[in-house]
Design an enzyme around this catalytic site. Structure first.
Site, PDB file in Angstrom:
ATOM      1  CG  ASN A 194      40.222  52.645  47.809  1.00 33.32           C
ATOM      2  OD1 ASN A 194      39.668  53.323  47.009  1.00 33.32           O
ATOM      3  ND2 ASN A 194      39.348  51.945  48.432  1.00 33.32           N
TER       4      ASN A 194
ATOM      5  CB  THR B 198      33.880  53.484  39.263  1.00 33.99           C
ATOM      6  OG1 THR B 198      32.942  53.545  40.084  1.00 33.99           O
ATOM      7  CG2 THR B 198      33.369  54.817  38.399  1.00 33.99           C
TER       8      THR B 198
ATOM      9  CE  LYS C 278      30.071  54.774  40.809  1.00 38.35           C
ATOM     10  NZ  LYS C 278      30.960  55.605  41.508  1.00 38.35           N
TER      11      LYS C 278
ATOM     12  CD  GLU D   4      36.446  51.648  46.159  1.00 39.52           C
ATOM     13  OE1 GLU D   4      36.405  52.186  45.147  1.00 39.52           O
ATOM     14  OE2 GLU D   4      37.160  52.126  47.034  1.00 39.52           O
TER      15      GLU D   4
ATOM     16  CB  THR E 264      26.960  58.086  49.697  1.00 38.93           C
ATOM     17  OG1 THR E 264      25.761  57.278  49.611  1.00 38.93           O
ATOM     18  CG2 THR E 264      26.734  59.054  51.222  1.00 38.93           C
TER      19      THR E 264
ATOM     20  CB  THR F 262      48.723  54.894  38.660  1.00 41.11           C
ATOM     21  OG1 THR F 262      48.815  54.488  39.910  1.00 41.11           O
ATOM     22  CG2 THR F 262      49.158  56.328  38.714  1.00 41.11           C
TER      23      THR F 262
END
Lengths: 402, 402
Positions: A397, A148, A174, A271, A185, A402
Site C-alpha cells: 500500500n 487486483t 475478489k 493484503e 467490502t 505507481t
C-alpha cells in the site's frame, strides 16, 4: 448439501468469460470478465455504504431496481470512482456488455475495481468485449480477471435441494485491501439455478451479508466500489421460492455456506496477510454488542501486529474491547488463543493468567489462529474474520498506484 | 508569549526527578519519575475514554476529585492495567511517592505506561522512590523516564503574562503507539506557576485537549492508561484566575501552545513513523463534521501507507471521507498535498486533476507533509495530526512484549 466445483458456473445455464482488454499496464493479467445467464434472473445486490460511491455502483443500483438482470460485466485495473466521465463510462461499459451478449443494457450489472480517480479506458472495453468467448464451466477465468492485489483465486460452489430438485449455488469474489465490515467490502458475484423471487432473494442476501462479508475486516477502509450481487435463473426447475419455509431455509443455508467461505478467503488473503485471524465473542449482552466487540478486536492494528509476531499480547484484545464503545463487564472477560496447535487461556475474569509462553507462541505461529473471548452477560455470539498486519501490507500500500 | 526551556520545571517551584528502579528489564533506561510542587496546586486532568481503565487512572480520578494535588509519580515498563492487585499496587505507588516527598497520599497523581496484564513490581518503586533526588530544572530526566517506544523526548515551555505578572507553563509527554483521538491518548504532565482556580483549570484543560491531544492519531487504538494532567501552584503571584477574561484567555493561549506542540511531537514520533502528517479540513458544515472527516483521513491505514510511499493517492483521502459517516458533498471536494517542497492540487470538485507526479512525489518525500481538504459548505475548520504507516510500526508491534 455438498461442496462442488464450478464457482459461478456451477449453476445450470451460466456462462463466463474473461479477457485482457488493456485497462491494466500488465501485458498478461486479464482485466475484464463477464457472466451471462441463459435466461432472465431474479437479482439482488448489496452495495458499499461509503458516501462516495463509484459510478458503476450507481448504475447497477438503477439497473437492479426492478429485481431482474441477466449479465454481469466487471473490470479490474480502474475503479471508475471520482473519475472524469464516471457515469457516462459506466453506461458505455454496460452497453458494451449488452451488445456483446445480446441482452438489454438494463439487465447488466456493472462493477469496477482498481485505482480511484483516473478516467476509465472504456474504449478498450468496447473494443474487446465483443470478442470475449463465453463458456459454461469457465468460472475460473472470470475469478482470475477480477483479482487486483489478491494472491489467490476465491471461489466456491455447493449443491442443495429445494422442492425435491437439485439446485446449485456458487460464487467468485475478489477483495484484499480496503476491506472493512460495512457491506460488501469487496466484489462478489453469486449465481444459482434455484427458482426464487427477487423479493426473497433480496431478503436472503441482505440478512446473510450482515453475518458474513460484513464481518470481515482487513484494514478498516470501506471501499467506494464494494458490491455483492446474486443472480438466480430458476433453471433447477423447483417451484419458485416465494415465501419463508423449508425451501427458503435450504436456500439460505446454501447461500451462507458460499458467502462464509468467500468471506474467510478474503480475510485469509488480506493484503500482505500471513495468517487468517478468526475472532469469536460469546456471551455478550446481545448480538450487536458481540459484533461491536468482535469487530473492534479484529480491526485493531495492535492486535493484528501482535498476531503477526505470534505474541500472545491479550492486553491489546481487552484494550480494543474497551474502546469499542460496547458495554461489557471488564471483570468477566476470558480470553483464549487457539489453533490446530492447541488452546491456551491467557486471561480470566479480566486478569492475566500465568500461561505457557512457548505453547502460546506455537499456537499463534499457525496459519489460522483464533481469538476466543467469553463474557457472562447474555447470549450474543459473533464471529468475525481478519488477518495479521505485516510488512507486506505496508509495502503493497505504500506504492499501489505507481 | 515566548518559548522557553525547562519543560515541567519551567514554572517556579516545581522540582523533578527520575531513576531506574528496575521495572524494566533494561539496565540503563530510567523507569520512574516524580514531579513535586513546593506548595499545594490547583489540579485538573483528562483521562482515557476506554472502558477498560488502568488502576492508576481510577486512583488518580479519586485523588483529584477535590481539584488539588502536589505531586506526580509515573512509571514506565508496566501499565498496571488488567493486572493482578491493580488498585492495591497503584495505591502503594502513591504511598511510596507520598512518603518520599512528604506530601499526603491524596495529593499524588499516579500514572503508569507499559505492558498490560502483568503484575506491577511495586516493590522496586517502594524501594527506590525514597532515594530519588528531586531538583529544580530537572525536567529532562523525568521526560526521559516516562518514554516507552518513544524515540524522542517531548517537552516544551512558554512564558506569558497574566495580571501583569510573568507566568510560566511547561509540559512533558510520552506517546507513540496506542494513539487515537479520544482523550489523552498518551501521558502528559503540565505545570504552571500561574494562579488559577481548580474550576477554571479544569475548564481550560477540557476545552483545550479536544482540539489538541484528541486530534492526534497514530494507530486508532485508545489506550487504557491515557492521562493529561496539569498542576498550577500559583507561585507567579498573579491575582488568581477565577473567571473568564483577559487573564484566562492569556492562560488558555499559553496552554494551547504547550499542548499543540506536544500533540504534534507525539504524532511525529508515532511508532515507526517517518513523517508527520498534518491534515486540515476547511469549509465543512460545522466543526464536528470537519473533525469527523479529518480524523477519518488521518486514521486510514491506506492513506498512511500512501504517505509512507510518497504516493499522491488522493482517492484514498476521498474514500476515507466517504466512510467517515460525516455529511459532505462529494462533488465539492478539493484536495491538495503540501510541504516545504511546494503545493499540488490533485482533486477539484471531487474529480481527479492531471498533476505533476514528480512534484507530488517530491512534496510527499518531506518529513512534514500536509493534506488539505477544502469543502464549500460552511465554516467548519479542523486540523488533525498523524503519521505514516511504515514497516517499523509492524516491527515494533509484532513483538512488543517479548
Amino acid at each position: 448439501m455438498k461442496i462442488i466445483d464450478g464457482g459461478v458456473c456451477a449453476a445450470k445455464g451460466f456462462k463466463a468469460g474473461a479477457i485482457r482488454c488493456g485497462i491494466r499496464k500488465s501485458q498478461t493479467k486479464k482485466d475484464l470478465a463477464m457472466i451471462l445467464s441463459d435466461c432472465e434472473c431474479s437479482a439482488a445486490a448489496v452495495y458499499t455504504t461509503n458516501r462516495v460511491k463509484a459510478a458503476p455502483i450507481l448504475l447497477t443500483m438503477d439497473n437492479l431496481s426492478n429485481g431482474k438482470a441477466r449479465a454481469v460485466i466487471v473490470n479490474s485495473g480502474n475503479a471508475n470512482a471520482c473519475a472524469p466521465f464516471g457515469i457516462e463510462n459506466a453506461r458505455r461499459e454496460a452497453m458494451a456488455a449488452a451488445r456483446a451478449l445480446h441482452v438489454a443494457m438494463e439487465d447488466v450489472v456493472v462493477a469496477s475495481t482498481g485505482v480511484i480517480g483516473q478516467t476509465l479506458s472504456v474504449e478498450c472495453i468496447e473494443e474487446h468485449a465483443g470478442s470475449m468467448e463465453m463458456k459454461y464451466g469457465n468460472s475460473m477465468a472470470a475469478a482470475e480477471a477480477i483479482m487486483t492485489t489478491d494472491t489467490k483465486v476465491k471461489t466456491i460452489a455447493v449443491e442443495f435441494e429445494a422442492d425435491g430438485k437439485t439446485c446449485h449455488i456458487g460464487g467468485i469474489c475478489k477483495g484484499s485491501g480496503m476491506i472493512h465490515p460495512n457491506m460488501g467490502t469487496m466484489l462478489s458475484f453469486i449465481t444459482t439455478d434455484c427458482a426464487i423471487s427477487s423479493e426473497m432473494l433480496d431478503k436472503a442476501l441482505k440478512a446473510d451479508v450482515k453475518k458474513t462479508f460484513n464481518r470481515v475486516t482487513v484494514d478498516g477502509d470501506t471501499s467506494t466500489n464494494d458490491m455483492c450481487c446474486i443472480l438466480a435463473n430458476g433453471m433447477a426447475g423447483n417451484l419458485p421460492v416465494e415465501q419463508e419455509g423449508p425451501d427458503y431455509d435450504a436456500f439460505c443455508a446454501a447461500l451462507h455456506m458460499v458467502t462464509e467461505d468467500l468471506a474467510r478467503k478474503i480475510a485469509a488473503d488480506g493484503e500482505g496477510a500471513s495468517k487468517l485471524m478468526t475472532c469469536t465473542v460469546s456471551g455478550a449482552l446481545d448480538e450487536d454488542t458481540a459484533e461491536q466487540l468482535c469487530k473492534s478486536i479484529c480491526s485493531s492494528s495492535l492486535v493484528k501486529a501482535a498476531i503477526f509476531g505470534s505474541d500472545a499480547n491479550w492486553g491489546r484484545v481487552l484494550c480494543a474491547m474497551g474502546y469499542s464503545g460496547a458495554a461489557f463487564n471488564t471483570e468477566e472477560v476470558t480470553v483464549e488463543f487457539a489453533s490446530k496447535a492447541g488452546t491456551v487461556t491467557v486471561c480470566e475474569k479480566g486478569r492475566g493468567l500465568d500461561f505457557n509462553e512457548e505453547l502460546a507462541k506455537e499456537i499463534l505461529d499457525q496459519e489460522e489462529v483464533e481469538i476466543n473471548v467469553t463474557l457472562q452477560e447474555g447470549s450474543g455470539n459473533v464471529t468475525c474474520w481478519g488477518c495479521d498486519l505485516t510488512y507486506d501490507y505496508v509495502k503493497i500500500n505504500g506504492d499501489y498506484r505507481t
